[in-house]
Write a protein that holds these residues in place. Structure first.
Motif, PDB file in Angstrom:
ATOM      1  N   ASN A 156       8.234   9.941  44.865  1.00  0.00           N
ATOM      2  CA  ASN A 156       8.912  11.202  44.562  1.00  0.00           C
ATOM      3  C   ASN A 156       8.067  12.343  45.103  1.00  0.00           C
ATOM      4  O   ASN A 156       6.876  12.431  44.782  1.00  0.00           O
ATOM      5  CB  ASN A 156       9.094  11.386  43.051  1.00  0.00           C
TER       6      ASN A 156
ATOM      7  N   PRO B 205       4.535  14.824  42.558  1.00  0.00           N
ATOM      8  CA  PRO B 205       4.911  15.237  41.195  1.00  0.00           C
ATOM      9  C   PRO B 205       3.800  15.906  40.387  1.00  0.00           C
ATOM     10  O   PRO B 205       4.072  16.446  39.310  1.00  0.00           O
ATOM     11  CB  PRO B 205       5.336  13.917  40.534  1.00  0.00           C
TER      12      PRO B 205
ATOM     13  N   LYS C 193      12.717   4.919  36.549  1.00  0.00           N
ATOM     14  CA  LYS C 193      13.558   6.006  37.062  1.00  0.00           C
ATOM     15  C   LYS C 193      12.783   6.902  38.028  1.00  0.00           C
ATOM     16  O   LYS C 193      13.025   8.111  38.128  1.00  0.00           O
ATOM     17  CB  LYS C 193      14.148   6.834  35.910  1.00  0.00           C
ATOM     18  N   THR C 194      11.844   6.309  38.737  1.00  0.00           N
ATOM     19  CA  THR C 194      11.078   6.991  39.776  1.00  0.00           C
ATOM     20  C   THR C 194      11.347   6.307  41.107  1.00  0.00           C
ATOM     21  O   THR C 194      11.904   5.213  41.157  1.00  0.00           O
ATOM     22  CB  THR C 194       9.573   6.935  39.462  1.00  0.00           C
TER      23      THR C 194
ATOM     24  N   SER D 148       3.844   1.254  35.305  1.00  0.00           N
ATOM     25  CA  SER D 148       3.876   1.219  36.766  1.00  0.00           C
ATOM     26  C   SER D 148       2.878   0.231  37.356  1.00  0.00           C
ATOM     27  O   SER D 148       2.850   0.051  38.579  1.00  0.00           O
ATOM     28  CB  SER D 148       3.563   2.615  37.320  1.00  0.00           C
TER      29      SER D 148
ATOM     30  N   THR E 128       6.184   2.710  43.198  1.00  0.00           N
ATOM     31  CA  THR E 128       6.708   3.108  41.892  1.00  0.00           C
ATOM     32  C   THR E 128       6.865   4.611  41.711  1.00  0.00           C
ATOM     33  O   THR E 128       7.545   5.035  40.780  1.00  0.00           O
ATOM     34  CB  THR E 128       5.790   2.599  40.763  1.00  0.00           C
ATOM     35  N   HIS E 129       6.273   5.414  42.561  1.00  0.00           N
ATOM     36  CA  HIS E 129       6.356   6.867  42.383  1.00  0.00           C
ATOM     37  C   HIS E 129       6.584   7.568  43.715  1.00  0.00           C
ATOM     38  O   HIS E 129       5.878   8.502  44.079  1.00  0.00           O
ATOM     39  CB  HIS E 129       5.099   7.403  41.694  1.00  0.00           C
TER      40      HIS E 129
ATOM     41  N   SER F 287      15.172  14.269  40.346  1.00  0.00           N
ATOM     42  CA  SER F 287      13.809  14.605  39.951  1.00  0.00           C
ATOM     43  C   SER F 287      13.779  16.001  39.345  1.00  0.00           C
ATOM     44  O   SER F 287      14.753  16.753  39.447  1.00  0.00           O
ATOM     45  CB  SER F 287      12.888  14.549  41.174  1.00  0.00           C
TER      46      SER F 287
ATOM     47  N   ILE G 202      15.674   4.130  43.459  1.00  0.00           N
ATOM     48  CA  ILE G 202      15.038   4.533  42.209  1.00  0.00           C
ATOM     49  C   ILE G 202      14.733   3.306  41.365  1.00  0.00           C
ATOM     50  O   ILE G 202      15.584   2.423  41.190  1.00  0.00           O
ATOM     51  CB  ILE G 202      15.956   5.497  41.436  1.00  0.00           C
TER      52      ILE G 202
ATOM     53  N   TRP H  60       0.457   8.429  42.165  1.00  0.00           N
ATOM     54  CA  TRP H  60       1.057   7.095  42.266  1.00  0.00           C
ATOM     55  C   TRP H  60      -0.001   6.004  42.140  1.00  0.00           C
ATOM     56  O   TRP H  60       0.238   4.970  41.499  1.00  0.00           O
ATOM     57  CB  TRP H  60       1.834   6.953  43.581  1.00  0.00           C
TER      58      TRP H  60
END
Length: 751
Positions: free
Chosen positions: A103, A120, A643-644, A86, A100-101, A629, A638, A75
């Motif tokens: 996940n 990720p 789309k993260t 990002s 932004t991430h 994910s 999200i 990230w």
């Protein structure tokens, strides 16, 4: 008591002005004018969590941007790279937070609190909010693969037995493949990470300890090699074991820089430990790679410290991880629904719920690893419809120690929906299982219902007083979300006490629920009499608000509470407003607080449309499936472009619960005293398959199993059921066609 007589506001004002700061008392009073007067400005728990997050963000700001030659988590690499979408400018940002991430995915065991988390790119955080383990390949000719610096990687969740995250990273013919899972040995859990490296020329597979995780810096002050040199001790507490002795080891403190730089140097280091006052110690273990030959090293991290084991502060496990998972899943409702991986996402969601209900229910494995009644109600409901009633009951049993003497079920101060949610969850358990409430629930039920009645008395319009909404609907206000839950809680108390042969109390709470609903209806009537809009009858978030994305909270009257039919004009008008004005790429964008696409609230809209036999529900369902994910998870919110994940936990349990409910309701859903079959089954769902099925599925009326077979242009629908008492009004509403009444414990119907 004497403290309240001190002139605190005057002192604070004087100190602030003397130091040239803005007057905080004046600022707070201005802030409060944007909200309705409330006894609680905001839950102290959320203020505390926010303060902790921004404190870390402040440290991130001090460390990351001044050390961009370090290896940082995925990230941070993306947010600090100016050419990346990002990228976030930092000029006036005091704190640097992962926006932004967000996940990540947890692994673990049923009924075990420990949940190692993987990002990720395979970065492993073995303990809650701890340091992490990363893996790289560095070739002798300078080629390398460092997963966090790669724009693309392949990741998947494997769940044939336990839970395992596999991450594959490749660059310049070098590769790192890691898998992470929690396993059991000698009755104790440990995190096992298997790492395979390969290089086209000789090189090293590098395993490194990193002083950060998915949220940012997490301090490491000491790293010491174990006597065998086959592992490390971190912060004089946790241990990391290797399956082989490293061929080379390196250690560095903050002043020396990231240990990564030693990987590019042949400099010999006679050193087996490091101490760092700053808390940014790093280390790596290097394992030789031969050209074009892969090598696998296993890393094992005990998840319980020796001190806890000695004090017996932990349970032991008498079976393997696979057996524990098989046992927890036994008897669950099975689904056969291959369209856009609907069934696969359902199976993952069930495992997410099991993982996050070791005793309490948790909204996530990391950022939200704490309890809310709001999340718990939906988690309990989804456990019930997934045919896991014992686990649902275990969650409910944890409600009562949170109930105050006043009757308030408190997880966060100033939130008035919790009592309704606790009582509704209890009623759902008893209705789905056809059981009476246990005796030790009854006093709490009465206390909880009386609290709802008393809380309304402070508000002249018969609604709840203004409260803070952790639904992120906006500033403190008289939210209809809270009111509908309160009315449902009173009706739930009535049902529970009626079944317990306490008819007088049951009648009292039934009347109070009706009175509450009349107050809500009166408030809604005044809104639509005085205010005109293009969505006649639509319900805003509160009587003090115009229509905006916060109106999504008012849909709870239809789903899940069934206070209003999904064909109700007000519900449909609200859903239509949200569908027309608040969707991005087919999913609900919540521009209040979340500033992102919200999976679980998207599915609330879809539930209303499904209940109204409006095929647009499938637009939302398809969008949410596509937003999962690679490991089949949804963050709380999200990013609408990337789309993260952009808010909340990277693996959100409530979102998983909603997917279970959505899939189940496509096959079977309650509507008043009716049970409707196949309302969400559409012709396109049979792409490349001929059979869909669900069950055995608990309903409010009993168990049912459903199978739909496509034969040419016809659909054969078969069912078998075992009702609690009398057979419900049974209907088939397949593919938007006219409803057909059916009957019997089992049968077939051609559509």
């Amino acid at each position: 008591m004497w403290l309240k007589w001190l002139p605190w506001q005057f002192i604070v004002k004087r100190v602030a002005r003397a130091q040239g700061f803005v007057d905080p008392i004046l600022l707070l009073s201005r802030f409060n004018r944007f909200a309705q007067p409330s006894e609680v400005l905001a839950p102290v728990e959320l203020l505390r969590a926010g303060a902790v997050m921004h404190a870390r963000g402040l440290i991130n700001g001090q460390v990351i941007q001044h050390n961009l030659d370090w290896i940082w988590p995925y990230w941070a690499v993306r947010q600090f790279e100016p050419s990346d979408r990002s990228f976030i400018p930092r000029a006036f940002s005091v704190t640097h937070i992962n926006l932004t991430h967000r996940n990540w995915t947890a692994v673990g065991l049923p009924d075990f609190e420990g949940m190692p988390v993987i990002d990720p790119r395979g970065l492993l955080m073995p303990f809650f909010d701890s340091w992490s383990v990363d893996a790289w390949v560095i070739a002798s000719d300078g080629r390398k693969v460092i997963p966090s610096q790669l724009e693309n990687a392949n990741q998947r969740l494997e769940f044939d037995g336990g839970l395992r995250i596999v991450t594959e990273s490749k660059e310049e013919k070098c590769s790192v493949v890691s898998s992470a899972a929690v396993e059991v040995r000698n009755g104790l859990p440990f995190c096992k990470m298997s790492i395979k490296g390969q290089s086209p020329v000789n090189g090293h597979l590098i395993i490194s300890i990193r002083p950060y995780n998915m949220e940012g810096v997490s301090f490491i002050h000491t790293i010491r090699a174990l006597p065998s040199l086959k592992g490390w001790e971190i912060n004089n507490k946790e241990t990391v074991w290797f399956s082989a002795k490293p061929d080379v080891s390196r250690f560095a403190n903050y002043k020396e820089g990231d240990v990564y730089h030693w990987a590019l140097s042949g400099h010999h280091q006679e050193r087996f430990s490091v101490e760092c006052d700053v808390g940014m110690a790093t280390a790596f273990a290097g394992f030789k790679l031969s050209a074009n030959k892969s090598r696998t090293v296993e890393v094992e991290i005990p998840l319980l410290t020796s001190a806890k084991i000695a004090k017996k502060e932990c349970r032991s496990f008498d079976a393997s991880a696979n057996s524990l998972w098989d046992e927890s899943l036994s008897g669950g409702a099975a689904v056969n629904f291959h369209y856009k991986n609907y069934g696969g996402l359902y199976d993952i969601a069930v495992r997410t719920l099991i993982l996050h209900t070791p005793l309490d229910s948790y909204a996530g494995p990391y950022t939200y690893k704490r309890f809310w009644f709001r999340d718990a109600a939906f988690i309990v409901y989804s456990l019930l419809i997934a045919n896991l009633p014992d686990r649902a009951k275990n969650v409910i049993e944890r409600f009562f120690h949170r109930q105050e003497k006043s009757g308030y079920f408190m997880s966060q101060e100033g939130e008035w929906d919790s009592n309704g949610q606790a009582l509704w969850a209890m009623a759902m358990y008893c209705r789905f299982t056809n059981q009476k409430a246990p005796g030790h629930w009854l006093d709490s039920i009465r206390l909880g219902a009386d609290w709802i009645i008393d809380k309304r008395k402070s508000c002249k319009n018969g609604l709840f007083p203004a409260g803070f909404s952790a639904e992120h609907l906006g500033p403190n206000d008289n939210y209809y979300w809270d009111d509908f839950w309160g009315a449902a809680g009173l009706e739930s108390a009535s049902y529970l006490l009626e079944r317990a042969d306490m008819g007088e109390d049951a009648h009292k709470y039934h009347l109070e629920s009706n009175h509450f609903l009349r107050s809500i209806n009166s408030s809604l009537h005044k809104i639509h009499r005085d205010k005109n809009n293009n969505y006649d009858g639509a319900m805003p978030a509160s009587p003090n608000r115009r229509l905006d994305s916060g109106a999504v909270g008012s849909l709870c009257a239809g789903y899940p509470l069934n206070i209003r039919s999904c064909t109700d004009e007000k519900l449909l008008s609200t859903a239509k407003f949200l569908f027309d004005n608040c969707l991005i790429d087919g999913a609900f964008y919540h521009d209040i607080s979340h500033s992102g696409i919200n999976p679980y609230l998207s599915l609330h809209i879809a539930q209303i449309l499904l209940g109204a036999s409006d095929s647009k529900f499938s637009v939302i369902m398809d969008a949410i499936a596509a937003l999962a994910s690679p490991t089949g998870q949804w963050p709380e919110a999200i990013h609408p472009q990337l789309k993260t994940g952009c808010m909340g936990d990277g693996q959100h349990t409530w979102a998983a619960a909603e997917w279970i409910s959505m899939v189940r309701n496509c096959f079977v859903r309650e509507e008043g005293e009716s049970l409707v079959l196949c309302q969400g089954i559409l012709p396109q769902h049979f792409e490349n398959v001929s059979t869909l099925s669900f069950g055995p599925a608990p309903t409010l009326f009993g168990m049912i199993k459903i199978e739909i077979i496509k034969a040419k242009e016809k659909f054969e629908i078969s069912w078998s059921a075992k009702w609690h008492d009398k057979e419900p009004d049974l209907q088939i509403a397949f593919a938007g066609r006219e409803r057909v009444k059916i009957s019997g414990n089992e049968g077939q119907y051609s559509a």
